[in-house]
Design a protein around this motif. Structure first.
Motif, mmCIF file in Angstrom:
data_model
loop_
_atom_site.group_PDB
_atom_site.id
_atom_site.type_symbol
_atom_site.label_atom_id
_atom_site.label_comp_id
_atom_site.label_asym_id
_atom_site.label_seq_id
_atom_site.Cartn_x
_atom_site.Cartn_y
_atom_site.Cartn_z
ATOM 1 N N ARG A 292 0.833 -1.214 0.000
ATOM 2 C CA ARG A 292 0.000 0.000 0.000
ATOM 3 C C ARG A 292 0.862 1.256 0.000
ATOM 4 O O ARG A 292 0.663 2.162 -0.824
ATOM 5 C CB ARG A 292 -0.907 -0.006 1.228
ATOM 6 C CG ARG A 292 -1.744 1.264 1.432
ATOM 7 C CD ARG A 292 -2.182 1.382 2.884
ATOM 8 N NE ARG A 292 -1.026 1.488 3.790
ATOM 9 C CZ ARG A 292 -1.082 1.238 5.097
ATOM 10 N NH1 ARG A 292 -2.225 0.874 5.661
ATOM 11 N NH2 ARG A 292 0.011 1.357 5.843
ATOM 12 N N ASP A 293 1.821 1.296 0.902
ATOM 13 C CA ASP A 293 2.658 2.494 1.029
ATOM 14 C C ASP A 293 3.472 2.740 -0.240
ATOM 15 O O ASP A 293 3.629 3.887 -0.681
ATOM 16 C CB ASP A 293 3.577 2.365 2.232
ATOM 17 C CG ASP A 293 2.813 2.337 3.552
ATOM 18 O OD1 ASP A 293 1.603 2.683 3.553
ATOM 19 O OD2 ASP A 293 3.412 1.951 4.573
ATOM 20 N N MET A 296 1.120 4.065 -2.925
ATOM 21 C CA MET A 296 0.740 5.447 -2.652
ATOM 22 C C MET A 296 1.865 6.399 -3.041
ATOM 23 O O MET A 296 1.631 7.446 -3.655
ATOM 24 C CB MET A 296 0.376 5.609 -1.177
ATOM 25 C CG MET A 296 -0.939 4.942 -0.783
ATOM 26 S SD MET A 296 -1.283 5.065 0.995
ATOM 27 C CE MET A 296 -1.531 6.856 1.161
ATOM 28 N N ALA A 300 1.657 9.156 -5.987
ATOM 29 C CA ALA A 300 1.916 10.571 -5.701
ATOM 30 C C ALA A 300 2.920 11.149 -6.694
ATOM 31 O O ALA A 300 2.746 12.272 -7.193
ATOM 32 C CB ALA A 300 2.433 10.730 -4.272
ATOM 33 N N LEU A 309 -4.522 9.377 -11.079
ATOM 34 C CA LEU A 309 -4.486 8.222 -10.183
ATOM 35 C C LEU A 309 -4.937 6.949 -10.882
ATOM 36 O O LEU A 309 -4.376 5.871 -10.655
ATOM 37 C CB LEU A 309 -5.370 8.492 -8.960
ATOM 38 C CG LEU A 309 -5.420 7.365 -7.921
ATOM 39 C CD1 LEU A 309 -4.057 7.182 -7.265
ATOM 40 C CD2 LEU A 309 -6.483 7.657 -6.866
ATOM 41 N N THR A 313 -4.077 2.873 -10.431
ATOM 42 C CA THR A 313 -4.986 1.979 -9.710
ATOM 43 C C THR A 313 -5.696 0.990 -10.617
ATOM 44 O O THR A 313 -6.167 -0.048 -10.134
ATOM 45 C CB THR A 313 -6.027 2.790 -8.930
ATOM 46 O OG1 THR A 313 -6.729 3.653 -9.833
ATOM 47 C CG2 THR A 313 -5.362 3.623 -7.852
ATOM 48 N N PRO A 344 -3.562 9.697 -3.637
ATOM 49 C CA PRO A 344 -3.155 8.433 -3.025
ATOM 50 C C PRO A 344 -4.033 7.991 -1.858
ATOM 51 O O PRO A 344 -4.026 6.803 -1.499
ATOM 52 C CB PRO A 344 -1.722 8.723 -2.561
ATOM 53 C CG PRO A 344 -1.248 9.813 -3.445
ATOM 54 C CD PRO A 344 -2.445 10.668 -3.707
ATOM 55 N N ASP A 345 -4.781 8.922 -1.246
ATOM 56 C CA ASP A 345 -5.664 8.539 -0.147
ATOM 57 C C ASP A 345 -6.714 7.530 -0.586
ATOM 58 O O ASP A 345 -7.234 6.762 0.236
ATOM 59 C CB ASP A 345 -6.336 9.774 0.452
ATOM 60 C CG ASP A 345 -7.131 10.563 -0.588
ATOM 61 O OD1 ASP A 345 -6.510 11.026 -1.570
ATOM 62 O OD2 ASP A 345 -8.354 10.714 -0.419
ATOM 63 N N ILE A 347 -6.110 4.968 -2.483
ATOM 64 C CA ILE A 347 -5.447 3.672 -2.294
ATOM 65 C C ILE A 347 -5.490 3.270 -0.828
ATOM 66 O O ILE A 347 -5.787 2.114 -0.485
ATOM 67 C CB ILE A 347 -3.994 3.746 -2.808
ATOM 68 C CG1 ILE A 347 -3.979 4.004 -4.315
ATOM 69 C CG2 ILE A 347 -3.231 2.460 -2.468
ATOM 70 C CD1 ILE A 347 -2.590 4.220 -4.897
ATOM 71 N N ALA A 348 -5.230 4.224 0.056
ATOM 72 C CA ALA A 348 -5.270 3.936 1.494
ATOM 73 C C ALA A 348 -6.647 3.460 1.912
ATOM 74 O O ALA A 348 -6.788 2.490 2.680
ATOM 75 C CB ALA A 348 -4.873 5.187 2.278
#
Length: 366
Positions: A292-293, A296, A300, A309, A313, A344-345, A347-348
């Motif tokens: 995930r990180d 993201m 970004a 994005l 994704t 990116p939020d 994805i989080a």
């Protein structure tokens, strides 16, 4: 036809057996490859097919740029002019690719009109001339991905003729999609499924060319099936999965357990195949938090460079097949990533849906 004993030895830059993700137009772009590399360090990745002419005339940074973390990554070229293929290969090598692969298997109308792809099965000497020109231009492996034949060709003759000529020209590896391609009467999509598979012919080819890297592709749907294919014929040097590895990309998390690194030779970790039956390629939530990180951060950077994005994704939708929360994961990525200003939020949030569902499932089981 060239004698078998003139074939080159397997190059030192290949460590077998190799697991590869097939080159797929519109799919295996740099964003997918970045994702795939978070899941497996040992899988050999390929670019989409890039036409040599486009490299010579177009925006090379846009066409060929990739992140070092994607390595090992091979550049697949489309074309049939030996001079142009050699120059495109040289440019690709200068960009840092670990291998140059020639497409002799794509059956689309676009490649037929350009006289490359699967239609080159009808002109094996031209393929060999392209291989020889590329070999003279670069110091990295030059490989070919082909079909068994096209249209009314007899596969036993067409494939053997091609392989004899390209290995004599110096080809370092041959990846065989174990189907014919019907250039007349079937669409590219139908050509992926309708022509019957003939793995036996690929196995016989390997027995005739013991010192040539021969990899098999086509119809392999799971990692276990790929491993079984190698177990049935340990002489085979590699297996290549395409759509299956894309749509259920989490299977890549198990690749390093079975396959060594194709360039460094780093050993497989030696997981038992029973660990990876249906759904068994799941990893810990800590592992997925790292994925995930990484995604993201990648997203970004892409957005900061002017991208969207969804470019990132769209490749992630198949990550959690069979997991609790997978449906919500897909919904978030499919709907929210297309919104103006999406970042990116998203994805989080998608990963959190899976993590929360996993926590609920554990609590229910206690």
């Amino acid at each position: 036809m060239t004698e078998i004993n003139s074939a080159p030895m397997i190059p030192r830059s290949f460590r077998t057996p190799v697991f590869a993700v097939a080159p797929m137009i519109d799919w295996t772009d740099r964003h997918y490859r970045f994702l795939a590399r978070q899941l497996s360090a040992h899988a050999l990745l390929y670019t989409e097919m890039i036409v040599a002419e486009a490299i010579l005339r177009g925006d090379r940074a846009r066409l060929l740029g990739f992140a070092p973390v994607e390595q090992p990554v091979a550049l697949q070229l489309g074309g049939s002019d030996p001079r142009k293929m050699a120059e495109a290969a040289r440019i690709g090598a200068d960009f840092g690719y670990s291998e140059i692969n020639m497409n002799v298997g794509c059956p689309s109308d676009r490649v037929q009109s350009g006289t490359f792809g699967a239609c080159l099965m009808r002109d094996p000497q031209l393929v060999a001339d392209c291989v020889a020109a590329m070999k003279a231009a670069v110091n990295i492996p030059v490989t070919v991905k082909c079909r068994l034949g096209v249209d009314d060709q007899a596969p036993e003759l067409a494939l053997r003729d091609l392989v004899a000529r390209i290995t004599a020209a110096g080809a370092d590896a041959v990846w065989v999609h174990a189907r014919k391609a019907w250039l007349q009467g079937l669409s590219p999509k139908e050509n992926r499924d309708i022509p019957p598979l003939d793995y036996g012919l690929v196995h016989r080819l390997k027995s005739e060319y013991p010192h040539v890297f021969i990899g098999i592709n086509g119809g392999l749907a799971t990692l276990n099936q790929a491993v079984d294919e190698l177990n049935q014929d340990p002489a085979l040097d590699g297996v290549m999965l395409g759509r299956a590895a894309y749509h259920d990309s989490a299977m890549l998390t198990a690749v390093d357990g079975f396959f060594p690194h194709p360039l460094t030779g780093a050993a497989a970790t030696g997981h038992d195949p029973s660990d990876f039956t249906a759904g068994g390629h799941r990893r810990s939530l800590d592992f997925w938090a790292g994925v995930r990180d990484a995604m993201m951060g990648h997203a970004a950077g892409h957005i900061a460079a002017g991208g969207r994005l969804i470019h990132v994704t769209r490749h992630m939708v198949g990550l959690f097949q069979g997991w609790p929360g997978a449906r919500r994961f897909r919904q978030i990525l499919s709907a929210d990533a297309t919104k103006p200003g999406a970042g990116p939020d998203v994805i989080a949030a998608a990963f959190e849906a899976v993590f929360a569902a996993a926590a609920d499932a554990r609590q229910a089981a206690e």
